[in-house]
Design a protein around this motif. Structure first.
Motif, PDB file in Angstrom:
ATOM      1  N   GLU A  80       0.820  -1.231  -0.085  1.00  0.00           N
ATOM      2  CA  GLU A  80      -0.003  -0.057   0.067  1.00  0.00           C
ATOM      3  C   GLU A  80       0.835   1.226   0.136  1.00  0.00           C
ATOM      4  O   GLU A  80       2.212   1.369   0.485  1.00  0.00           O
ATOM      5  N   GLY A  81       0.237   2.147  -0.537  1.00  0.00           N
ATOM      6  CA  GLY A  81       0.925   3.541  -0.685  1.00  0.00           C
ATOM      7  C   GLY A  81       1.492   4.169   0.839  1.00  0.00           C
ATOM      8  O   GLY A  81       0.362   4.178   1.793  1.00  0.00           O
ATOM      9  N   TRP A  96       5.181   4.199  -3.178  1.00  0.00           N
ATOM     10  CA  TRP A  96       4.043   3.543  -3.875  1.00  0.00           C
ATOM     11  C   TRP A  96       4.583   2.483  -4.504  1.00  0.00           C
ATOM     12  O   TRP A  96       5.435   2.461  -5.161  1.00  0.00           O
ATOM     13  N   MET A 124       1.449  13.573  -4.453  1.00  0.00           N
ATOM     14  CA  MET A 124       1.079  12.156  -4.350  1.00  0.00           C
ATOM     15  C   MET A 124       0.074  11.469  -5.602  1.00  0.00           C
ATOM     16  O   MET A 124       0.367  10.497  -6.055  1.00  0.00           O
ATOM     17  N   GLN A 128       1.486   8.721  -8.531  1.00  0.00           N
ATOM     18  CA  GLN A 128       0.362   7.769  -8.766  1.00  0.00           C
ATOM     19  C   GLN A 128       0.482   7.518 -10.370  1.00  0.00           C
ATOM     20  O   GLN A 128       0.742   6.429 -11.095  1.00  0.00           O
TER      21      GLN A 128
END
Length: 606
Positions: A80-81, A96, A124, A128
């Protein structure tokens, strides 16, 4: 600390291989990503390999990304980030994970310096979006790697089929180097094999025009020895590898003469260097790392089959010597000092044992035989009335063995008894009248009748067959012939004294000269293998026996009477060993072959 959960529930890390060109591509992606974020302090990309997450690209230097290592490990483990403040800094770390089919393949992390949450969320999202491009890049490279491996495997199988299809080593080696040169577009392919401490070129592909250029062959052999000594492949122009750059002096000398691209790989079998393979083509067409891997795969698969054919083509004697040498090298290698010492000590012990004195024995098949045999024959023509014993039965002295029918003998005795009485009366009457002629005639007829009467009584006594002593029946069985006719003199039984046995030894013709009366030995019978019987050689007979193309002399031996012989029976067989002297163990064990060799040499050369 703030954390934002993005991806959860992934499978454990997959063990993936990565092509060498992927490192440059990942580094370029990271530099572009960091350049688009003005507040970026550092960036890190970690890829999954067989040992887990490993750093693949970093920006700007190792010190700047050191705080991101732990965060990346945690993001990869949790799938998970993660967003977390950096230690001893006002910035934040963002990590990430990149997933493919539920498995972790990489982690991208950035160290940034921001003043509010809105800017942090923007960065963020940008990470991604950029991670999606990185994931596509990695997956494409991994797919290309898998495709290269599949192609390498297919090429290896095809080349192995060509090698196996050849019946001899020369044809198989030529097929291998020619096919490799053709597939790689090379001008020349050369196969060298290790002979002792040096490599000799065994075969060159059909496209090569070597002619009588001894110097070219020597330079190729030097290049092959260079890779074998370092146990590393070498290519010129140099292919970037993770390994430490090898020494390539011999290859550079070959390039100066041939002016082209060269690649040489070492050949191994069971971890031992056995040769090398060199391919050459024009300089404008350098070898790639993928081609090097394919060639290594092909060589690893084909070298065993190739060497097996080389061994099969060798003469039997040379093959045996080679196998012995290889076995010796495996046991007493240069780095196995203790084994060499142990082997030397063992050799000394073996030589000492062979030169030590030992007992010389002659082995022979043996059979128990009665020392004396008596035949019970039919005393007259008649019929069998009864039989109480048969072969193998022990009998006491005087025991009835069989009875012949005596009906005719009783009638015969009665007839002669009446004749005796008649002629006796006539003799008395002639004596009373003093008739001398009648007296003489009656006396003669009476004596004849008395003789026939006595003979009939003797036959009657002999109709009952009795054992003359304590014995064992060696042969004969009348229990299946009750009522059957027998003729005078026919053998009915053969008996032997109980406990009186001898041993008949079958001595091979080649050892009969070593036999002497009085020699001692031991006998082990098949029915009594754990009980030895002592004996002494008695009579060396001239009787011979031919069996299986061999000639044997029959030697009689006497059993020691001080041991129990009650368990013995005639006909028992076993193996006997006779002590004939002493000598060196080497001479004893090699006697048969040395005698055979001596006879053959005398036959051939007189």
């Amino acid at each position: 600390m703030r954390e934002e959960n993005v991806v959860q529930g992934a499978l454990p890390p997959a063990q993936l291989g990565v092509d060498e060109t992927l490192s440059v591509q990942v580094q370029n992606w990271l530099e572009v990503q960091c350049s688009q974020i003005p507040t970026a302090l550092g960036g890190l990309v970690m890829l999954v390999d067989a040992e887990g997450l490993q750093p693949e690209a970093l920006w700007p230097d190792a010190k700047a990304v050191e705080p991101l290592l732990d965060l990346s490990e945690r993001a990869g483990a949790r799938r998970e980030g993660l967003i977390a403040p950096l230690p001893s800094s006002d910035g934040f770390g963002i990590a990430w994970p990149l997933m493919e089919d539920g498995s972790l393949i990489a982690v991208a992390a950035l160290a940034i310096e921001v003043g509010d949450d809105a800017a942090l969320q923007t960065i963020m999202r940008q990470l991604q979006w950029g991670a999606a491009g990185l994931q596509l890049l990695i997956v494409q490279n991994l797919s290309g790697y898998a495709r290269d491996r599949a192609n390498a495997l297919a090429a290896s199988v095809d080349l192995l089929a060509e090698v196996l299809a050849a019946s001899r080593f020369d044809a198989a080696a030529m097929a291998l180097v020619t096919s490799i040169a053709t597939r790689l577009g090379a001008d020349r392919g050369s196969l060298g094999l290790l002979e002792g401490e040096v490599i000799k070129v065994a075969h060159v592909s059909h496209s090569a025009q070597v002619g009588d250029s001894v110097s070219l062959i020597q330079r190729i052999e030097a290049a092959m020895e260079e890779v074998v000594d370092q146990r590393l492949p070498i290519a010129i122009p140099m292919i970037q590898r993770d390994d430490e750059a090898p020494i390539r002096i011999a290859h550079e000398r070959l390039v100066l003469q041939e002016r082209g691209a060269i690649m040489t790989i070492p050949l191994f079998q069971d971890g031992i260097a056995v040769g090398a393979l060199t391919v050459e083509r024009p300089s404008y067409f350098p070898f790639s790392s993928a081609e090097m891997k394919i060639l290594e795969s092909v060589a690893a698969l084909a070298v065993t089959a190739l060497l097996d054919k080389k061994r099969s083509d060798q003469p039997l004697a040379r093959r045996a010597l080679r196998e012995l040498r290889e076995a010796t090298e495996r046991v007493m290698g240069r780095d196995r000092k203790e084994r060499r010492i142990a082997a030397a000590l063992a050799l000394v012990l073996v030589v000492a044992a062979l030169l030590a004195p030992g007992t010389d024995r002659v082995s022979a098949y043996a059979q128990i035989e009665p020392r004396q045999q008596i035949i019970l024959a039919a005393p007259f023509d008649g019929y069998v009335r009864s039989a109480s014993s048969r072969a193998g039965d022990p009998v006491k002295r005087g025991a009835v063995i069989a009875v012949l029918d005596d009906s005719d003998l009783l009638l015969e005795r009665a007839r002669w008894e009446s004749q005796v009485n008649r002629y006796g009366g006539e003799f008395q009457d002639a004596s009373a009248t003093q008739d001398r002629v009648q007296i003489n005639a009656s006396s003669a007829e009476r004596d004849e009748a008395q003789a026939q009467f006595d003979l009939a009584n003797a036959f009657l006594m002999r109709s009952v067959l009795k054992a003359p002593f304590d014995a064992v029946l060696v042969s004969g069985d009348l229990s299946q012939r009750i009522g059957a006719a027998v003729t005078k003199g026919e053998e009915l039984f053969r008996i032997a004294p109980r406990g009186a046995f001898r041993v008949d030894l079958r001595i091979p013709e080649s050892r009969i000269a070593d036999m002497r009366p009085g020699q001692r030995g031991l006998l082990h019978l098949s029915s009594l293998p754990s009980q030895p019987f002592r004996f002494t050689v008695g009579n060396i007979t001239p009787r011979t026996l031919a069996d299986g193309g061999e000639t044997y002399f029959i030697v009689e031996a006497m059993l020691d009477s001080r041991q129990s012989l009650a368990v013995l029976q005639p006909g028992m067989k076993g193996v006997a060993k006779v002590v004939v002297g002493r000598g060196w163990l080497l001479g004893i064990w090699t006697r048969d072959i040395s005698n055979w060799l001596r006879l053959k040499l005398w036959t051939l050369f007189g």
